[in-house]
Design an enzyme around this catalytic site. Sequence first.
Site, PDB file in Angstrom:
ATOM      1  N   ASN A   8       0.878  -1.171   0.000  1.00  0.00           N
ATOM      2  CA  ASN A   8       0.000   0.000   0.000  1.00  0.00           C
ATOM      3  C   ASN A   8       0.912   1.215   0.000  1.00  0.00           C
ATOM      4  O   ASN A   8       1.459   1.597   1.036  1.00  0.00           O
ATOM      5  CB  ASN A   8      -0.904  -0.014   1.229  1.00  0.00           C
ATOM      6  CG  ASN A   8      -1.884   1.158   1.256  1.00  0.00           C
ATOM      7  OD1 ASN A   8      -1.798   2.068   0.434  1.00  0.00           O
ATOM      8  ND2 ASN A   8      -2.790   1.143   2.201  1.00  0.00           N
ATOM      9  N   ARG A 106      -2.436  -2.042  -3.586  1.00  0.00           N
ATOM     10  CA  ARG A 106      -3.633  -1.206  -3.444  1.00  0.00           C
ATOM     11  C   ARG A 106      -3.463   0.037  -4.312  1.00  0.00           C
ATOM     12  O   ARG A 106      -2.471   0.756  -4.214  1.00  0.00           O
ATOM     13  CB  ARG A 106      -3.811  -0.776  -1.983  1.00  0.00           C
ATOM     14  CG  ARG A 106      -5.039   0.129  -1.806  1.00  0.00           C
ATOM     15  CD  ARG A 106      -4.995   0.901  -0.511  1.00  0.00           C
ATOM     16  NE  ARG A 106      -6.166   1.766  -0.380  1.00  0.00           N
ATOM     17  CZ  ARG A 106      -6.149   2.937   0.252  1.00  0.00           C
ATOM     18  NH1 ARG A 106      -5.030   3.389   0.787  1.00  0.00           N
ATOM     19  NH2 ARG A 106      -7.250   3.654   0.340  1.00  0.00           N
ATOM     20  N   HIS A 195     -12.901   2.957  -0.584  1.00  0.00           N
ATOM     21  CA  HIS A 195     -12.920   1.939   0.485  1.00  0.00           C
ATOM     22  C   HIS A 195     -13.549   0.634   0.004  1.00  0.00           C
ATOM     23  O   HIS A 195     -14.075  -0.145   0.796  1.00  0.00           O
ATOM     24  CB  HIS A 195     -13.685   2.435   1.729  1.00  0.00           C
ATOM     25  CG  HIS A 195     -13.039   3.575   2.438  1.00  0.00           C
ATOM     26  ND1 HIS A 195     -13.776   4.572   3.051  1.00  0.00           N
ATOM     27  CD2 HIS A 195     -11.730   3.883   2.645  1.00  0.00           C
ATOM     28  CE1 HIS A 195     -12.955   5.452   3.594  1.00  0.00           C
ATOM     29  NE2 HIS A 195     -11.707   5.060   3.367  1.00  0.00           N
TER      30      HIS A 195
END
Length: 412
Positions: A8, A106, A195
């Site tokens: 990430n 991500r 999200h």
Amino acid sequence: MSIVLVINSGSSSFKYQLIDTDSGAPYASGLVERIGQPTGRVKHTVFFSGPDAPDAGGAAVTATEATTERELPIADHTAGFQLMLDAFAQDGPSLEAHAPVAVGHRVVHGGARFFEPTLITPLVEINIDELSVLAPLHNPGALQGIRAARAAFGDLPHVAVFDTAFHQTMPPASYTYAIDAGLAEAHRVRRYGFHGTSHKFVSEAAAAHLGRPLADLRQIVFHLGNGASVSAIAGGRSVDTSMGLTPLEGLVMGTRSGDVDPAVIFHLARRAEMTISELDDLLNKRSGLLGLSGMSDMRDVEDGVERGDAAATLAFEVYLHRLRAYAGSYLAELGGADVISFTAGVGENSPRVRAGALATLGFAGIEIDPDRNAERGRGIRRISTDASRVTVLVVPTNEELEIARQTVDVTS
């Protein structure tokens, strides 16, 4: 074993986890931050599966985890990845004994181009770069991380998992803004939602916990952290969500305003002579709980409420008002709900927020059990009464595990 390294990455830092997707357990996690600054930091944590688990050197250990930290200059993401590899080599676990089968990344914004996890190719990198116009604070950092990771792990497949992908099932009525259609199409102005990995993970975990088919459930998921969003999910598919073109729309957040009349921007530009950059900074970094109370952390706001602090009390009430408004809207959109779940830092740890968010929704068959709601726990737990027609859960999210699982799905 299906072991995945999850990355990430931001513009000056990246987080990582080495995860066994079969068990769901992490072997290690870490943070490389302050990249490009005079002094950077590397934090590496190794997790042990039991009291007698061996460490990297074969000695017996009694701790469940061990953390090391180092401070030193980190020139760029490539240097940061080498330091991560050094941490695995020095502190464990061995990447030879726990070899990842793939690397999952991500990526915040996939626009309308990416609606599922995607094997990264040079063309995909170009697309991620082009989508930076929609996420200038996020996609460039993700791309730096991807390029550094592909250099470090050139023999492994790399997969991009997009925050926006889960919400690509929203119908046009949900994602379309009522502005000039030609202008919106030319500049890709629509609601995308964010999200997504968390909303997907939580909705599936809730269904599994209840032993009910995902396809049969109408769910509302509140992801409440410093960034916050809520989604309406029917049969496992997102049909609406609070964030829009960017993560600014929707709920009141730690430093973001959430919903605001667009004319406020024009008014401040004219009357306060604020520039676009100043307005962007105001709404993203100096608004929300921080703007109302001077505190961005919900724990501090709740302490202020306990002390009778008027600004903290107003901030908390505004926060709850927005949660209730979205909950009511999504109850109407779904035609009722079977499950409501709370997740992320605030959602998992604040009984006051959970109770306040649903306090006025008894008409929809929602009853919170005060004792269950007040209990602390680590796993999935029910906080509604046995008589409640809607099951209300606290579901710890695990976005890294969701990214790892989606990565395995693409590469297996």
